[in-house]
Scaffold this active site. Structure first.
Site, mmCIF file in Angstrom:
data_model
loop_
_atom_site.group_PDB
_atom_site.id
_atom_site.type_symbol
_atom_site.label_atom_id
_atom_site.label_comp_id
_atom_site.label_asym_id
_atom_site.label_seq_id
_atom_site.Cartn_x
_atom_site.Cartn_y
_atom_site.Cartn_z
ATOM 1 N N GLY A 57 22.983 29.947 -64.185
ATOM 2 C CA GLY A 57 23.311 30.197 -65.599
ATOM 3 C C GLY A 57 23.428 28.954 -66.528
ATOM 4 O O GLY A 57 23.810 27.981 -65.629
ATOM 5 N N CYS A 84 24.029 27.963 -57.681
ATOM 6 C CA CYS A 84 24.551 27.189 -58.772
ATOM 7 C C CYS A 84 25.673 27.661 -59.748
ATOM 8 O O CYS A 84 26.675 27.958 -59.173
ATOM 9 C CB CYS A 84 23.156 27.102 -59.776
ATOM 10 S SG CYS A 84 23.277 25.600 -60.866
ATOM 11 N N TYR A 85 25.346 28.198 -61.087
ATOM 12 C CA TYR A 85 26.631 28.838 -61.829
ATOM 13 C C TYR A 85 27.139 29.954 -61.051
ATOM 14 O O TYR A 85 28.226 30.311 -60.921
ATOM 15 C CB TYR A 85 25.823 29.353 -63.100
ATOM 16 C CG TYR A 85 27.196 30.096 -63.737
ATOM 17 C CD1 TYR A 85 27.950 29.243 -64.764
ATOM 18 C CD2 TYR A 85 27.376 31.450 -63.727
ATOM 19 C CE1 TYR A 85 29.128 29.882 -65.341
ATOM 20 C CE2 TYR A 85 28.439 32.044 -64.426
ATOM 21 C CZ TYR A 85 29.273 31.089 -65.282
ATOM 22 O OH TYR A 85 30.117 31.615 -65.902
ATOM 23 N N HIS A 171 18.964 25.136 -56.529
ATOM 24 C CA HIS A 171 18.183 26.327 -56.642
ATOM 25 C C HIS A 171 17.181 26.376 -55.547
ATOM 26 O O HIS A 171 16.271 25.612 -55.440
ATOM 27 C CB HIS A 171 17.381 26.126 -58.010
ATOM 28 C CG HIS A 171 18.249 26.197 -59.165
ATOM 29 N ND1 HIS A 171 18.943 27.608 -59.696
ATOM 30 C CD2 HIS A 171 19.041 25.514 -59.960
ATOM 31 C CE1 HIS A 171 19.527 27.354 -60.608
ATOM 32 N NE2 HIS A 171 19.687 26.013 -60.654
ATOM 33 N N GLU A 173 15.022 28.820 -55.196
ATOM 34 C CA GLU A 173 14.153 29.498 -55.409
ATOM 35 C C GLU A 173 12.837 28.668 -56.358
ATOM 36 O O GLU A 173 11.577 29.341 -56.429
ATOM 37 C CB GLU A 173 14.523 30.660 -56.700
ATOM 38 C CG GLU A 173 14.857 30.258 -57.719
ATOM 39 C CD GLU A 173 16.261 29.872 -58.023
ATOM 40 O OE1 GLU A 173 16.950 29.283 -56.868
ATOM 41 O OE2 GLU A 173 17.123 29.632 -59.156
ATOM 42 N N SER A 225 -6.039 51.693 -73.013
ATOM 43 C CA SER A 225 -6.627 50.437 -73.991
ATOM 44 C C SER A 225 -7.809 49.880 -73.199
ATOM 45 O O SER A 225 -8.851 49.259 -73.634
ATOM 46 C CB SER A 225 -5.711 49.119 -74.048
ATOM 47 O OG SER A 225 -5.397 48.596 -73.067
ATOM 48 N N GLY A 226 -7.810 49.964 -71.615
ATOM 49 C CA GLY A 226 -8.706 49.493 -70.773
ATOM 50 C C GLY A 226 -8.385 48.282 -70.213
ATOM 51 O O GLY A 226 -8.632 47.766 -69.149
ATOM 52 N N GLY A 227 -7.233 47.729 -70.615
ATOM 53 C CA GLY A 227 -6.445 46.506 -70.045
ATOM 54 C C GLY A 227 -5.930 47.112 -68.747
ATOM 55 O O GLY A 227 -5.716 48.202 -68.297
ATOM 56 N N ASP A 229 -2.356 46.656 -67.594
ATOM 57 C CA ASP A 229 -1.394 47.420 -67.506
ATOM 58 C C ASP A 229 -1.559 49.000 -67.813
ATOM 59 O O ASP A 229 -1.111 49.811 -67.224
ATOM 60 C CB ASP A 229 -0.311 46.727 -68.495
ATOM 61 C CG ASP A 229 -0.185 45.332 -68.351
ATOM 62 O OD1 ASP A 229 -0.780 44.742 -67.264
ATOM 63 O OD2 ASP A 229 0.202 44.636 -69.138
ATOM 64 N N SER A 230 -2.238 49.248 -68.808
ATOM 65 C CA SER A 230 -2.329 50.697 -69.369
ATOM 66 C C SER A 230 -3.200 51.276 -68.278
ATOM 67 O O SER A 230 -2.831 52.604 -68.076
ATOM 68 C CB SER A 230 -2.808 50.743 -70.701
ATOM 69 O OG SER A 230 -4.218 50.662 -70.834
ATOM 70 N N LYS A 369 3.277 41.035 -63.111
ATOM 71 C CA LYS A 369 2.069 41.171 -63.176
ATOM 72 C C LYS A 369 1.378 41.234 -61.746
ATOM 73 O O LYS A 369 0.044 42.107 -61.704
ATOM 74 C CB LYS A 369 1.335 40.085 -64.034
ATOM 75 C CG LYS A 369 -0.128 40.439 -64.571
ATOM 76 C CD LYS A 369 -0.283 41.188 -65.715
ATOM 77 C CE LYS A 369 -1.479 41.180 -66.224
ATOM 78 N NZ LYS A 369 -1.353 41.777 -67.791
#
Ligand code: XMP
Length: 513
Positions: A57, A84-85, A171, A173, A225-227, A229-230, A369
């Site tokens: 952080g 780290c933090y 880090h 990651e 919507s056809g996307g 995610d939906s 995603k």
């Protein structure tokens, strides 16, 4: 919260890399969730993690208002890794001494490993590690000792002698720490004892149960919507509760060629889902008449969508929930990946939920995603849906620059279809993040046969991006661009010139409006 699976809890202290910890962890088939550092001890106990990571952080532990975690997390018998933090916080809470460093240590550092028993198992010698910190650990807390040192610090990494507590100043990651994934893997499997059996199938199964338990006999409503995610959210909910889900698909007249038909044939046809199609194109187009300003277009389209949706929704009886395809990056407070689409999407849906007095169901809110895509595949959605490029809510209205008319939309649709067809045929569709055409309000002179033409100009755009915040123009092969140009000018009446957009973001944006 994801149910019914052993989990890693990541307490977020605001590092720009926090999401990466979750990603790396999930890549190792361990279910991880990020929560704000101040969720409190009770929530942490309820979460019942098998391991905890304290993220990095921007704060300094020596600051008077430095963010804290409850000290009692060290009494739960759960392994903790401070990064780290997070390491400084661990040291601070357990009685070590952290001091303000003269200067911030930032960038590559070389760490010599001094102990290979757990965290650094299988690694040896010097490691490149990525540092980004202000404070410095001077004295380890009682019971801790150093397990790695750098030139500037004898305590670049530490561990407790008996209890499963580890701290690292760098880090693991980020890609700049080449063996970082191996260190996380050691923490997850050697220290915490995770099984590593988290898959998208396990996510789907636990989601189906959670959705059924929450919804009961009530109805759920959703805007389709056809996307990606939906689509994935709708399939998941439909798998869980079948006909109790009603989807509303609004045709705003601003969609690409054949899109409305495709959506209907897939969801209503192939998947036998209850989908209501509302053709509101006339309304949208008449409201857009004469409008050329991009933001004004958005201000017409957004509320018109809400109006149409609400009107349709009110006709459906016994609905208690509104489902939406919110993803993880939209949810996490410390997110750095919020594109305009996420903000707009979230805004829209909150508004809809409020207006209709419905509770929200967001089955994908824990996922990234790429994980959503994997769930889509798991649920049998076709590849061309799962790997679809993003498409903006205002649709082609912001790709017909200037006034949006039926004629200009039609010209753009034809050109866009040819572009996407050629891109796909050449194997480039999947190699770029987003690709589309823009119809410019510019006419230019040309010759066709013996005739002089004076027609529209088309801009073709293809970009590569990770999160839409930044993007590079895609270096499509010249012969492909040539073919697209030839076909568009030859086949689409109304276009006599094609240009390729070679602007990256920043300074450009992905869309032109
Ligand atoms: P820009 O043009 O801002 O776009 O670089 C970044 C991403 O967001 C999409 N975009 C939108 N999505 N409503 C949306 O739902 C909008 O008004 C909107 N404007 C841009 C764009 O397609 C790209 O993926």
């Amino acid at each position: 919260m994801i149910q019914g699976h052993e989990k890693l809890l990541i307490l977020d202290f605001g590092s720009q890399y926090t999401q990466l910890i979750a990603r790396r962890t999930r890549e190792l088939r361990v279910c991880a969730e990020i929560h704000p550092y101040n969720i409190g001890l009770e929530k942490i106990k309820e979460f019942a993690p098998r391991g905890i990571i304290l993220s990095g952080g921007p704060a300094n532990i020596t600051d008077p208002d430095a963010p804290m975690a409850p000290k009692e997390i060290f009494d739960l018998g759960i392994p903790v890794l401070g990064i780290c933090y997070g390491m400084q916080l661990m040291a601070h809470l357990l009685g070590g001494k952290v001091a303000k460093a003269q200067r911030r240590e930032y960038g590559y550092s070389r760490m010599e490993i001094d102990d290979t028993s757990d965290l650094f198992h299988g690694l040896s010698g010097g490691q490149d590690v990525w540092m980004s910190h202000g404070d410095r650990l001077e004295t380890a807390p009682p019971g801790f000792s150093g397990i790695g040192h750098t030139e500037g610090s004898t305590l670049a990494a530490m561990r407790h002698g008996e209890r499963p507590f580890f701290g690292i100043q760098f880090h693991p990651e980020v890609a700049h720490t080449p063996n970082g994934a191996a260190m996380l893997e050691n923490f997850l499997f050697r220290v915490c004892g995770f099984a590593g059996d988290w898959t998208m199938r396990s996510f789907v199964e636990s989601s189906l149960e959670t959705i059924r338990a929450r919804v009961g006999d009530a109805g759920v409503l959703m805007a389709l919507s056809g996307g990606v995610d939906s689509s994935v959210a709708a399939r998941l909910i439909s798998e869980a509760i079948g006909d109790k889900l009603t989807c509303i698909f609004v045709d705003n007249g601003l969609l690409r060629q054949g899109e409305a038909e495709k959506v209907m044939s897939m969801y209503a046809g192939h998947f036998h889902m209850k989908v209501i199609k509302v053709d509101a194109s006339e309304m949208f187009l008449s409201r857009l008449a004469g409008v050329t300003d991009p933001q004004k277009k958005r201000k017409i389209i957004g509320p018109s969508f809400v109006e149409v949706f609400v009107k349709e929704a009110e006709k459906i009886p016994d609905v208690k929930f509104l489902a939406q395809g919110t993803l993880y990056p939209d949810v996490i407070e410390s997110t750095h990946t919020k594109g305009p689409s996420a903000v707009i999407k979230t805004h829209h849906n909150l508004e809809l939920g409020d207006m209709l007095h419905l509770d929200l169901i967001e089955p994908l809110r824990e996922l990234f995603k790429d994980e959503v895509r994997a769930v889509g595949e798991e649920l049998g959605l076709p590849k061309n849906v799962v790997w679809r490029h993003p498409f903006p809510g205002p649709g082609l209205a912001i790709r017909v620059l200037g006034e949006v008319t039926v004629e200009r939309l039609e010209i753009l649709r034809q050109a866009d279809t040819i572009f996407l067809e050629e891109l796909t045929k050449a194997g480039w569709y999947d190699k770029v993040w987003q690709a589309f055409c823009v119809l410019l309000p510019v006419k230019s002179v040309g010759v066709m046969g013996d005739e002089r033409t004076y027609e529209n100009t088309l801009a073709v755009r293809a970009v590569n991006s990770r999160d839409a915040m930044t993007a590079d123009w895609a270096q499509l092969p010249y012969d492909l661009l040539g073919k697209i140009s030839n076909r568009v000018v030859g086949e689409v009446r109304g276009i006599n010139r094609v240009t390729y957009d070679i602007t990256s973001k920043p300074p450009g944006t992905i869309e032109w409006e």
